[in-house]
Design a protein around this motif. Structure first.
Motif: not given
Length: 458
Positions: A406-407, A410, A403, A376, A414, A378-382, A385
């Motif tokens: 991955a979005a 995520v 991206y 989680m 949730q 790392q998925l929101t860190d471009r 990723l």
């Protein structure tokens, strides 16, 4: 009045109508016959010789004109009436016999065509082995389900050899089966015994008879052999997604676009369950081992043994089941089971496709055993990723598409179910990323690998 009754009544009415004139003509002749007897007696009496012979005088005015009718004429009329009545009766019986024979032939031909249509719809080969199968019509009346001989399934799977295993989990093994050169299938053997196994088999058979969709596995039949339960499905040449990703090939056959195609296929199957079934259905066991792949890597959902209708929110109303790593948090804590539970499991599968990792890795360090928990941040860190992408597909996709996928993942995983999207929204987000030739809407003009930046560029 229906046709059979009309056919019976009409000839009887015609027979009655034809006999009425004959009866009417015969009735006055009985009276006249009596008169004829007296007249004949009078004629036979000797005429006294003393009376002079005179010519018969015509009856005078007012005297009745008596017509003499002989018994021979009356018998002829009765005989003619009987002959006509017998002929009509024979004609009626002949007509009814012909009608019954024609009707039986028509019904036989209709049943033959219906049987052929069912066999064609099921896609079963009419090879000699099929004569050993028996058809059983289920209570839902959705179609026939074939009962397979255990010895036949044993031979088709080479005595359930390990070389024929397509996938396995806690409930059993899935085997590829070859009956002959044209008839291939998939056999799932349930290792658990008792009422739980019987309930799962009954549940799966009932659901798969009702559900028909291109991204949901087709059930061909089942087998009960002692305490062993086996289900037979259409053939899926490329096995399960679990075997493709985590087996010996380690995902080498799955390109970036094929992985997205598989995700779209699974989303379409779930959308059908959630949006088009009435009432909506929760699969309840979405995972990579329950996603089977055909020769074109088209994905189909299987294993409906745990499927239920949506809206169950009580732990006591249904046994908590599922596979660790795929089960939604609210289902574990509160027993709430909705379509968003399937969305969570789909998000886990999407991460498997993206990263090539298992949801739970007991051999990894404690902080990274859970794929979702570890991924989680790392998925929101471009910048991070690209480093967690499966090495097999790294540098083969457009970074912007990565991206977006991955979005979506995520959002699906949730912890709060209300924050997760509907599976329809997920599907519409992924379709534009899949090439048109694979069932999406993306127009591929050049290789996507050139658009992916090298690590030094990030």
């Amino acid at each position: 009045m229906n046709l059979p009754v009309l056919v019976l009544v009409l000839p009887m009415w015609l027979l009655t109508a034809s006999l009425i004139p004959l009866i009417v003509d015969a009735r006055p002749e009985r009276t006249l016959s009596t008169i004829s007897v007296h007249v004949r007696v009078a004629e036979e009496e000797p005429i006294p010789s003393q009376f002079p012979t005179e010519k018969a005088q015509p009856p005078g005015p007012g005297m009745p004109n008596v017509r003499v009718v002989h018994h021979q004429d009356l018998n002829k009329r009765i005989l003619v009436a009987l002959i006509i009545a017998s002929s009509l009766l024979a004609g009626v019986l002949l007509f009814l016999s012909c009608f019954w024979i024609c009707r039986q032939r028509k019904l036989k031909n209709s049943n033959g065509r219906s049987t052929k249509t069912m066999e064609a719809a099921k896609g079963l080969s009419l090879s000699p082995i099929m004569v050993r199968f028996n058809s059983l019509r289920m209570a839902s009346r959705k179609g026939p389900v074939t009962i397979f001989d255990y010895q036949l399934l044993e031979a088709a799977t080479n005595k359930f050899s390990e070389s024929n295993v397509l996938s396995e989990d806690d409930s059993g093994h899935v085997y590829k089966a070859r009956f002959d050169e044209k008839f291939l299938a998939v056999v799932k053997k349930l290792d658990c015994v008792g009422s739980d196994a019987e309930r799962k088999v009954d549940n799966e058979v009932n659901w798969l008879i009702k559900i028909q969709h291109q991204n949901i596995i087709k059930l061909l039949g089942y087998c009960i052999h002692g305490k062993t339960r086996l289900l037979v499905y259409e053939t899926m040449q490329n096995g399960s997604l679990d075997t493709q990703l985590h087996g010996p090939a380690r995902g080498s056959a799955l390109t970036w676009h094929l992985r997205l195609k598989i995700a779209v296929d699974v989303a379409r199957g779930l959308e059908y369950l959630h949006e088009h079934c009435n009432p909506p259905v929760v699969h309840r066991d979405v995972k990579s081992s329950n996603i089977l792949l055909d020769s074109n890597f088209s994905a189909k959902l299987s294993n409906f043994g745990l499927a239920v209708t949506s809206g169950i929110e009580n732990k006591d109303s249904i046994e908590l089941s599922g596979t660790q790593g795929y089960v939604a948090p609210e289902y574990i804590s509160d027993g709430r089971l909705t379509d968003k539970s399937d969305v969570y499991a789909f998000g886990v599968v999407l991460l498997e496709l993206l990263m090539g990792r298992k949801p739970i890795d007991n051999e990894a360090p404690a902080e990274s055993q859970s794929m979702v928990t570890w991924a989680m941040p790392q998925l929101t860190d471009r910048s991070k990723l690209p480093n967690i992408v499966d090495p097999v597909i790294k540098n083969t996709m457009d970074l912007k598409h990565l991206y977006q996928v991955a979005a979506v993942a995520v959002l699906c995983v949730q912890p709060e179910s209300s924050y997760r999207p509907l599976i329809t929204d997920v599907l519409h987000s992924l379709i534009p990323l899949v090439p048109m030739e694979l069932g999406g809407s993306l127009r591929v003009s050049e290789p996507a690998s050139s658009a992916f930046p090298q690590p030094s560029d990030i």
